[in-house]
Design a protein around this motif. Structure first.
Motif, PDB file in Angstrom:
ATOM      1  N   CYS A  89     -32.009  24.230  88.402  1.00 43.59           N
ATOM      2  CA  CYS A  89     -32.533  24.890  89.603  1.00 43.59           C
ATOM      3  C   CYS A  89     -33.775  24.217  90.155  1.00 43.59           C
ATOM      4  O   CYS A  89     -34.594  23.711  89.401  1.00 43.59           O
ATOM      5  CB  CYS A  89     -32.996  26.302  89.251  1.00 43.59           C
ATOM      6  SG  CYS A  89     -31.715  27.500  89.360  1.00 43.59           S
ATOM      7  N   LEU A  90     -33.913  24.274  91.459  1.00 37.58           N
ATOM      8  CA  LEU A  90     -35.200  24.023  92.102  1.00 37.58           C
ATOM      9  C   LEU A  90     -35.596  25.357  92.716  1.00 37.58           C
ATOM     10  O   LEU A  90     -34.881  25.888  93.564  1.00 37.58           O
ATOM     11  CB  LEU A  90     -35.062  22.953  93.187  1.00 37.58           C
ATOM     12  CG  LEU A  90     -36.351  22.678  93.976  1.00 37.58           C
ATOM     13  CD1 LEU A  90     -37.341  21.867  93.140  1.00 37.58           C
ATOM     14  CD2 LEU A  90     -36.037  21.929  95.277  1.00 37.58           C
ATOM     15  N   THR A  91     -36.710  25.925  92.251  1.00 39.92           N
ATOM     16  CA  THR A  91     -37.090  27.259  92.724  1.00 39.92           C
ATOM     17  C   THR A  91     -38.213  27.143  93.754  1.00 39.92           C
ATOM     18  O   THR A  91     -39.238  26.515  93.501  1.00 39.92           O
ATOM     19  CB  THR A  91     -37.546  28.148  91.550  1.00 39.92           C
ATOM     20  OG1 THR A  91     -38.682  27.547  90.911  1.00 39.92           O
ATOM     21  CG2 THR A  91     -36.456  28.310  90.523  1.00 39.92           C
ATOM     22  N   ALA A  92     -37.993  27.751  94.918  1.00 44.66           N
ATOM     23  CA  ALA A  92     -38.974  27.643  96.009  1.00 44.66           C
ATOM     24  C   ALA A  92     -39.469  29.021  96.429  1.00 44.66           C
ATOM     25  O   ALA A  92     -38.736  30.008  96.357  1.00 44.66           O
ATOM     26  CB  ALA A  92     -38.333  26.938  97.197  1.00 44.66           C
ATOM     27  N   PHE A  93     -40.722  29.069  96.852  1.00 43.32           N
ATOM     28  CA  PHE A  93     -41.291  30.293  97.422  1.00 43.32           C
ATOM     29  C   PHE A  93     -41.831  29.943  98.806  1.00 43.32           C
ATOM     30  O   PHE A  93     -42.594  28.990  98.954  1.00 43.32           O
ATOM     31  CB  PHE A  93     -42.416  30.826  96.525  1.00 43.32           C
ATOM     32  CG  PHE A  93     -43.061  32.095  97.036  1.00 43.32           C
ATOM     33  CD1 PHE A  93     -42.376  33.293  96.981  1.00 43.32           C
ATOM     34  CD2 PHE A  93     -44.343  32.085  97.575  1.00 43.32           C
ATOM     35  CE1 PHE A  93     -42.959  34.477  97.449  1.00 43.32           C
ATOM     36  CE2 PHE A  93     -44.935  33.252  98.045  1.00 43.32           C
ATOM     37  CZ  PHE A  93     -44.231  34.454  97.980  1.00 43.32           C
ATOM     38  N   ILE A  94     -41.412  30.690  99.809  1.00 41.65           N
ATOM     39  CA  ILE A  94     -41.848  30.415 101.187  1.00 41.65           C
ATOM     40  C   ILE A  94     -42.769  31.545 101.652  1.00 41.65           C
ATOM     41  O   ILE A  94     -42.418  32.729 101.525  1.00 41.65           O
ATOM     42  CB  ILE A  94     -40.642  30.303 102.155  1.00 41.65           C
ATOM     43  CG1 ILE A  94     -39.579  29.347 101.611  1.00 41.65           C
ATOM     44  CG2 ILE A  94     -41.122  29.893 103.551  1.00 41.65           C
ATOM     45  CD1 ILE A  94     -39.988  27.891 101.520  1.00 41.65           C
ATOM     46  N   HIS A  95     -43.919  31.178 102.160  1.00 42.10           N
ATOM     47  CA  HIS A  95     -44.882  32.178 102.632  1.00 42.10           C
ATOM     48  C   HIS A  95     -45.519  31.677 103.924  1.00 42.10           C
ATOM     49  O   HIS A  95     -45.337  30.509 104.311  1.00 42.10           O
ATOM     50  CB  HIS A  95     -45.938  32.432 101.560  1.00 42.10           C
ATOM     51  CG  HIS A  95     -46.692  31.205 101.149  1.00 42.10           C
ATOM     52  ND1 HIS A  95     -47.889  30.847 101.711  1.00 42.10           N
ATOM     53  CD2 HIS A  95     -46.399  30.214 100.259  1.00 42.10           C
ATOM     54  CE1 HIS A  95     -48.310  29.716 101.164  1.00 42.10           C
ATOM     55  NE2 HIS A  95     -47.425  29.297 100.278  1.00 42.10           N
ATOM     56  N   ALA A  96     -46.250  32.539 104.587  1.00 42.45           N
ATOM     57  CA  ALA A  96     -46.980  32.137 105.798  1.00 42.45           C
ATOM     58  C   ALA A  96     -48.030  33.181 106.081  1.00 42.45           C
ATOM     59  O   ALA A  96     -47.949  34.305 105.544  1.00 42.45           O
ATOM     60  CB  ALA A  96     -46.022  32.005 106.972  1.00 42.45           C
ATOM     61  N   ASP A  97     -48.996  32.831 106.927  1.00 49.33           N
ATOM     62  CA  ASP A  97     -50.032  33.830 107.188  1.00 49.33           C
ATOM     63  C   ASP A  97     -49.493  34.960 108.067  1.00 49.33           C
ATOM     64  O   ASP A  97     -48.415  34.848 108.665  1.00 49.33           O
ATOM     65  CB  ASP A  97     -51.312  33.194 107.754  1.00 49.33           C
ATOM     66  CG  ASP A  97     -51.121  32.632 109.149  1.00 49.33           C
ATOM     67  OD1 ASP A  97     -50.208  33.078 109.859  1.00 49.33           O
ATOM     68  OD2 ASP A  97     -51.886  31.732 109.529  1.00 49.33           O
ATOM     69  N   LEU A  98     -50.232  36.038 108.110  1.00 53.52           N
ATOM     70  CA  LEU A  98     -49.771  37.257 108.756  1.00 53.52           C
ATOM     71  C   LEU A  98     -49.472  37.033 110.239  1.00 53.52           C
ATOM     72  O   LEU A  98     -48.469  37.530 110.757  1.00 53.52           O
ATOM     73  CB  LEU A  98     -50.843  38.345 108.568  1.00 53.52           C
ATOM     74  CG  LEU A  98     -50.338  39.774 108.528  1.00 53.52           C
ATOM     75  CD1 LEU A  98     -49.319  39.985 107.438  1.00 53.52           C
ATOM     76  CD2 LEU A  98     -51.511  40.736 108.346  1.00 53.52           C
ATOM     77  N   GLU A  99     -50.311  36.286 110.900  1.00 57.25           N
ATOM     78  CA  GLU A  99     -50.161  36.077 112.348  1.00 57.25           C
ATOM     79  C   GLU A  99     -48.817  35.403 112.663  1.00 57.25           C
ATOM     80  O   GLU A  99     -48.073  35.848 113.545  1.00 57.25           O
ATOM     81  CB  GLU A  99     -51.323  35.201 112.834  1.00 57.25           C
ATOM     82  CG  GLU A  99     -51.525  35.268 114.336  1.00 57.25           C
ATOM     83  CD  GLU A  99     -52.547  34.243 114.806  1.00 57.25           C
ATOM     84  OE1 GLU A  99     -53.404  33.838 113.988  1.00 57.25           O
ATOM     85  OE2 GLU A  99     -52.457  33.847 115.982  1.00 57.25           O
TER      86      GLU A  99
END
Lengths: 192, 192
Positions: B114-124
């Motif tokens: 597996c390649l495990t990824a987490f995607i996030h971004a700021d609230l705006e």
């Protein structure tokens, strides 16, 4: 053109410093790590060794420091923090570069065009790596890693009021054990 | 050749699902998201809507559920978790693919490449994005994000006993707001 900065926070033994140097070389920009320590030492009047250790000592983490010095005003660590802040802000004004450690991500947050990276790896990878890079010590590699990370984390928490190693605090976090040190540098270069 | 899987965990509104689909398309492999829900629904006998909501309900998070059902044995959510586990393990056995959400990173931890990824971004960034993708609602975008993230985080915590969004739980974490959705997909493709 506005200067562009890559900041690298890293778990002990993850190769973050090496990744910083490789990325900087690929981009033909300087990488500040021990050079930063020299500059902070010069400006503060403390020795390089004292500065080197100071980024792992949060005033809140030591009762001695908290009770003995803090009640009478800022500690040596607070003073060094201020110098460090100034040195890093000046650097970002002066040129595009890579900066390793020293909460540069936080210090440059709203003032510079930054790409903030966090480098981590599993314990097994880091244990092997610190022995090959820094040699054996009396303490086991696991003990050394736990101690270093705990201190870095407390220091970061104390001065930035955010959590070290929490994905949303960085633009990119990479597992150097899984991805490989060279590929991590390659990705940072691509994102620059 | 052994199957290779990319798992994507994501904050609500960060574009993680879109990144998953783009990456899969670039690699000519399937991406499982709503298709996974259909399969879990088929195997469990619950409706797709019920399954869709279940990955945001941790049995520990609701007093009603904890007291009313759990004392008498596994809840519906526990039952769905078991089916989901089986469906994801079967998928990884069957073919290389991208899997979005559903704790696939944790479920496949020791069994698949597996390649495990987490995607996030700021609230705006996320507030703007959910309005343009899902339209307006009575609740503000900020309220919708806080609710969704809180539930996803509690669900992940309950079933995996690790922290959602903590960098060291993933091979790579990316800020899609800073890096851009297409570039995130491009990086995942490169790392595959």
């Amino acid at each position: 053109m506005k200067n562009r900065i890559i900041t690298i926070s890293r778990e002990f033994g993850s190769g973050g410093r090496t990744i910083g140097k490789m990325t900087a070389q690929m981009l033909s920009i300087p990488c500040y790590d021990s050079e930063l320590i020299q500059e902070i030492a010069r400006e503060s009047g403390f020795t390089e060794n004292y500065i080197k250790d100071a980024d792992e000592i949060s005033p809140a983490g030591f009762l001695g420091s908290a009770f003995a010095s803090r009640t009478f005003g800022p500690t040596n660590e607070d003073y060094i923090w201020e110098i460090q802040r100034k040195v890093i802000l000046d650097l970002a004004q002066k040129e595009s570069c890579v900066i390793v450690g020293r909460c540069a991500d936080y210090i440059l947050k709203d003032t510079a065009d930054c790409l903030t990276a966090f480098i981590h790896a599993d314990l097994e990878f880091r244990e092997k790596r610190i022995v090959s890079v820094y040699g054996e010590r009396t303490e086991t590699p696991g003990q050394r890693i736990r101690k270093k990370d705990k201190r870095r984390s407390a220091y970061y928490r104390f001065y930035t009021d955010t959590n070290w190693g929490y994905a949303e605090n960085y633009h990119i976090s990479l597992d150097s054990g899984k991805i490989g040190i060279e590929r991590c540098a390659e990705i940072l270069r691509l994102l620059y």
